[in-house]
Design a protein around this motif. Sequence first.
Motif, PDB file in Angstrom:
ATOM      1  N   PHE A 151     -22.548 -33.485 -13.169  1.00 21.81           N
ATOM      2  CA  PHE A 151     -22.031 -32.068 -12.800  1.00 21.81           C
ATOM      3  C   PHE A 151     -22.712 -31.048 -12.678  1.00 21.81           C
ATOM      4  O   PHE A 151     -24.119 -30.918 -13.218  1.00 21.81           O
ATOM      5  CB  PHE A 151     -20.813 -32.250 -13.746  1.00 21.81           C
ATOM      6  CG  PHE A 151     -19.835 -32.783 -13.624  1.00 21.81           C
ATOM      7  CD1 PHE A 151     -18.706 -33.001 -13.081  1.00 21.81           C
ATOM      8  CD2 PHE A 151     -20.208 -33.728 -14.287  1.00 21.81           C
ATOM      9  CE1 PHE A 151     -17.988 -34.180 -13.132  1.00 21.81           C
ATOM     10  CE2 PHE A 151     -19.062 -35.450 -14.438  1.00 21.81           C
ATOM     11  CZ  PHE A 151     -17.800 -34.522 -13.428  1.00 21.81           C
ATOM     12  N   GLU A 152     -22.368 -29.744 -11.688  1.00 18.35           N
ATOM     13  CA  GLU A 152     -23.157 -28.259 -11.497  1.00 18.35           C
ATOM     14  C   GLU A 152     -23.216 -28.155 -12.252  1.00 18.35           C
ATOM     15  O   GLU A 152     -21.501 -27.681 -12.717  1.00 18.35           O
ATOM     16  CB  GLU A 152     -22.892 -27.957 -10.431  1.00 18.35           C
ATOM     17  CG  GLU A 152     -24.166 -26.831  -9.856  1.00 18.35           C
ATOM     18  CD  GLU A 152     -23.404 -26.234  -8.511  1.00 18.35           C
ATOM     19  OE1 GLU A 152     -23.951 -26.138  -7.277  1.00 18.35           O
ATOM     20  OE2 GLU A 152     -21.983 -26.374  -8.232  1.00 18.35           O
ATOM     21  N   VAL A 153     -23.053 -27.247 -13.650  1.00 24.91           N
ATOM     22  CA  VAL A 153     -23.183 -25.953 -14.330  1.00 24.91           C
ATOM     23  C   VAL A 153     -23.028 -24.967 -14.208  1.00 24.91           C
ATOM     24  O   VAL A 153     -22.498 -24.002 -15.053  1.00 24.91           O
ATOM     25  CB  VAL A 153     -22.880 -27.126 -15.872  1.00 24.91           C
ATOM     26  CG1 VAL A 153     -22.699 -28.166 -16.308  1.00 24.91           C
ATOM     27  CG2 VAL A 153     -24.699 -27.175 -16.513  1.00 24.91           C
ATOM     28  N   ILE A 154     -24.389 -24.742 -13.613  1.00 24.19           N
ATOM     29  CA  ILE A 154     -24.591 -23.180 -13.191  1.00 24.19           C
ATOM     30  C   ILE A 154     -24.296 -23.746 -11.520  1.00 24.19           C
ATOM     31  O   ILE A 154     -25.430 -23.790 -11.001  1.00 24.19           O
ATOM     32  CB  ILE A 154     -26.190 -22.636 -13.788  1.00 24.19           C
ATOM     33  CG1 ILE A 154     -25.855 -22.751 -15.207  1.00 24.19           C
ATOM     34  CG2 ILE A 154     -26.160 -21.060 -13.455  1.00 24.19           C
ATOM     35  CD1 ILE A 154     -27.527 -22.506 -16.122  1.00 24.19           C
ATOM     36  N   GLN A 167     -19.115 -26.396 -18.637  1.00 24.84           N
ATOM     37  CA  GLN A 167     -20.379 -26.974 -19.268  1.00 24.84           C
ATOM     38  C   GLN A 167     -20.054 -26.606 -20.941  1.00 24.84           C
ATOM     39  O   GLN A 167     -20.105 -28.022 -21.409  1.00 24.84           O
ATOM     40  CB  GLN A 167     -21.122 -25.553 -19.448  1.00 24.84           C
ATOM     41  CG  GLN A 167     -22.924 -26.331 -19.343  1.00 24.84           C
ATOM     42  CD  GLN A 167     -23.950 -25.666 -19.421  1.00 24.84           C
ATOM     43  OE1 GLN A 167     -23.532 -24.063 -19.160  1.00 24.84           O
ATOM     44  NE2 GLN A 167     -25.177 -25.743 -20.404  1.00 24.84           N
ATOM     45  N   LYS A 168     -19.116 -25.831 -21.281  1.00 29.97           N
ATOM     46  CA  LYS A 168     -18.896 -26.646 -22.464  1.00 29.97           C
ATOM     47  C   LYS A 168     -18.089 -27.871 -23.075  1.00 29.97           C
ATOM     48  O   LYS A 168     -18.043 -28.706 -23.752  1.00 29.97           O
ATOM     49  CB  LYS A 168     -17.801 -25.257 -23.595  1.00 29.97           C
ATOM     50  CG  LYS A 168     -17.699 -24.967 -24.810  1.00 29.97           C
ATOM     51  CD  LYS A 168     -17.479 -23.912 -25.617  1.00 29.97           C
ATOM     52  CE  LYS A 168     -16.438 -23.703 -26.711  1.00 29.97           C
ATOM     53  NZ  LYS A 168     -15.588 -22.481 -27.349  1.00 29.97           N
ATOM     54  N   LYS A 197     -23.109 -36.589 -19.832  1.00 30.72           N
ATOM     55  CA  LYS A 197     -23.678 -36.200 -18.631  1.00 30.72           C
ATOM     56  C   LYS A 197     -24.444 -35.318 -18.092  1.00 30.72           C
ATOM     57  O   LYS A 197     -24.892 -34.182 -19.236  1.00 30.72           O
ATOM     58  CB  LYS A 197     -21.495 -35.138 -18.184  1.00 30.72           C
ATOM     59  CG  LYS A 197     -21.111 -36.158 -18.602  1.00 30.72           C
ATOM     60  CD  LYS A 197     -20.403 -37.075 -17.707  1.00 30.72           C
ATOM     61  CE  LYS A 197     -19.023 -37.291 -17.887  1.00 30.72           C
ATOM     62  NZ  LYS A 197     -18.716 -38.523 -17.236  1.00 30.72           N
ATOM     63  N   GLY A 198     -24.705 -35.791 -16.891  1.00 28.33           N
ATOM     64  CA  GLY A 198     -25.374 -35.082 -16.752  1.00 28.33           C
ATOM     65  C   GLY A 198     -25.575 -33.776 -15.727  1.00 28.33           C
ATOM     66  O   GLY A 198     -24.720 -33.158 -15.707  1.00 28.33           O
ATOM     67  N   GLN A 233     -30.437 -38.467 -15.425  1.00 27.22           N
ATOM     68  CA  GLN A 233     -29.274 -37.586 -16.318  1.00 27.22           C
ATOM     69  C   GLN A 233     -30.327 -36.061 -16.812  1.00 27.22           C
ATOM     70  O   GLN A 233     -30.136 -36.535 -18.162  1.00 27.22           O
ATOM     71  CB  GLN A 233     -28.692 -37.910 -17.354  1.00 27.22           C
ATOM     72  CG  GLN A 233     -27.450 -38.537 -16.462  1.00 27.22           C
ATOM     73  CD  GLN A 233     -25.699 -39.007 -17.066  1.00 27.22           C
ATOM     74  OE1 GLN A 233     -25.898 -38.968 -18.819  1.00 27.22           O
ATOM     75  NE2 GLN A 233     -25.602 -39.990 -16.279  1.00 27.22           N
ATOM     76  N   LYS A 234     -32.114 -35.958 -16.325  1.00 27.78           N
ATOM     77  CA  LYS A 234     -32.524 -35.768 -17.524  1.00 27.78           C
ATOM     78  C   LYS A 234     -33.301 -34.504 -17.009  1.00 27.78           C
ATOM     79  O   LYS A 234     -34.157 -33.843 -17.333  1.00 27.78           O
ATOM     80  CB  LYS A 234     -33.706 -36.416 -17.417  1.00 27.78           C
ATOM     81  CG  LYS A 234     -33.380 -37.900 -17.512  1.00 27.78           C
ATOM     82  CD  LYS A 234     -33.283 -38.225 -19.349  1.00 27.78           C
ATOM     83  CE  LYS A 234     -33.530 -39.561 -20.176  1.00 27.78           C
ATOM     84  NZ  LYS A 234     -32.678 -39.473 -21.554  1.00 27.78           N
TER      85      LYS A 234
END
Length: 787
Positions: A151-154, A167-168, A197-198, A233-234
């Motif tokens: 998932f895109e978190v930023i 993200q949390k 999650k990546g 997921q790295k």
Amino acid sequence: MSKADLHVHSIYSEHPSDWFLQRLGAGESYTDPLFIYNKMKQRGMDFVTITDHNRIDGAVLLKEKYPDDVFISVESTTYFPEDNCKAHILIYDITPVQFEIIEQQRTNIYALRDYLQQENIAHSVAHATYSVNGMLKLVHLEKLLLLFDVFEVINGGRNPINNLSWQKVLENLTPSKIQELQEKHNIKPYSESPWLKGITGGSDDHAGIFLGKTYTEAHCESKKDFIDAIRNQKTTACGRHNDYKSLAFMVYKIAIEFSRSKAASLETSVFSELTDLIYDGKPFSFQNRLKFTDNKFFQIPGHSKNDNYVRKIFGELINGLHQFQDSERDVRLEFTFNKLARIVDAYFNMLFSSFEKNIRNADLLKLVRNISSSLPGIFLTLPFFSTLKVMFSSREIINDMELAFGTADFSKHGQILWFTDTIADLNGVSASLQKVITLSRLKDMPIKVVSAAGMNTDEPNYIDLPVMHSFQLPYYENQSLIIPSPLRAIDIISKLDPCKIIISTPGPVGLLGLLAARLFNIPCIGVYHTDYKAQLTHIMKEESMSKTLGKAVIWFYSQMDEVFAPSQAYVDIIASRGIERRKIRLLPRGVDFSVFDFNAAAAVKIRAKFELPKDFLLIYTGRLSDDKNLETILKAQIEINKSRSDVYLLLVGDGPQREYYQKKYLSDHIIFTGKIERHLLPEYLSAADLFLFPSNSDTFGMSVLEAQACKLPALVTAHGGPQEIICNEETGFIIRDLNPESWKDKIIELSKWKIEEPEQYQKFRNTCRERALSTAGWDKFFAAFLN
């Protein structure tokens, strides 16, 4: 360590989601793919891709030219087939053949997921908490967690609320939570460890401004290893989040590039160069600097003063940007915003000035022309409002998500902003809100009162908004309607990060509060303090205008999530006028009983001041205006004094009719004190024997409650809120009409009672305070808004 911005748009993304760009007919982006490549490299990106919406043309072009460090990607729009809710999936390092299959599969998110899994294609769910077509619910987020593992978190186009809250959630997933979701939705998770999650990051840039400012990082060297890192997921997400101003400037740039693509006029050249100066720090050409001195460039017909002011601000903008051309882009954008806000003020100030003048002169032609001349102000304002709306459109789903996944931080209390057009005036609304300011600070409550009164104060719980325009209200001398600066005010509000908005008045400040509630997607509560329809009917003795005003006020309060009415009478009245009854609640009233209490020493002092040691003293406190029906008690007083010389009337306050009343009702037994300091009111109330309140348009009548708290019986009308404050025949009396004879008779009766049965009259007074204590108080008042 390698970096890549994994969410970027080029000229091949065609259909904008932004409301403003849609109305212009502009495309979503005008950024050339080669510009993207060069800018990414300048900003330290090791690999470059383009993720246009459902197209790969730009990425293919770059791949052909730079095969070693470019990979083909797409932002694919997909759908939950059960309800057509849209989601965006970023899909990386694909071939044109795979893209064609993705196009076929994307109409069904489950089929698309299966294909990506089957082909082991790297991907990431874009901005998961953003509702692409307004249909996103918690259930869709739960399904996404099962369907995908990266998932895109930023997202560089979203604010921290959207990015960090998601993200949390991802960081706090557990095997048991995934098992619960799997059983609930009957969806097989993507992998064997779907709680891990990546994450990725990307600028989501559409205008070439923030390319490479948000990116994904991985411990690898080759392009192949970077793609594997996404898949396995790295990766980590790095860089900037966005805010509404930066996003608005991106919209501006797209709009200007759209204009540039349609025309090649000198005006377009000027604003294109201005865009380059703002975003890239490129100096303004000598030719276009001269253009800004041309009198015709900023000509606003009939408004040479505004022409000069707008030209002056534009000159300051250009000179300042040249000084800041080597500074960070965010510094230039903030400087530009401050100057644009003042230019917007100039255009709107012109509009309101002409509105005031042309309506008075019935010159509708000039009014229409001036509205047209103010359109640049509207054009400059709309992108900021539309981007704010976008930024906070997901607030409700985020709240639901945090509660469902146990990630809500209950230790943080958002600000409650209380908007009012009146704060320093002589009326009950101002008095109440001044107390709200003080008590909020003393009790450390998250409430700030917001107005635009030009008050010079260091009070931390009061926000004074910058003023754009003001004009005097008809029929209300010494009172002005103040219009806040729209962009500067919204910027102040955004920095306060409100969680709830309360509005006390339907004027310009109140309308701004309503706008803010809609833009920030937060609850909005109205407080129906004043019956403007009844007041205007009384003042003008004419129904049509008061009906129009009444409809406007009801429309305003109908926009609220809840409406507090100050009395049961007004619960019924505003419901009958059109506000849904389910929205209406009865407002507990606040009064400081430690301040408003009987003070025997003060009573002696005030009576000595006016040389009234044993006389029967009547008192009215509040605004001296026609709508208060004060002539009823003034005429009653004159009649009483024809037979009684021991009855006096004290009118405490000021207003537009004071001079008129003083001249018409000239009498040694009628005393006008003028405006006094509020803290002295209990002293005057303590000195009196009976409180008079003949208004029949007050929704509550705070003055009556304050009088009762000071053990003062009251005479009130049978209309509005004051009749509910007293208990008829126990703490006062309801007079059923406005006939001065009726008021005179009751006053004489009570004055005789005091003389003949002083102990009983004192019990009568004591009961007033006892009832007030049982029905009102600031704790009850605040509880209604904080719960």
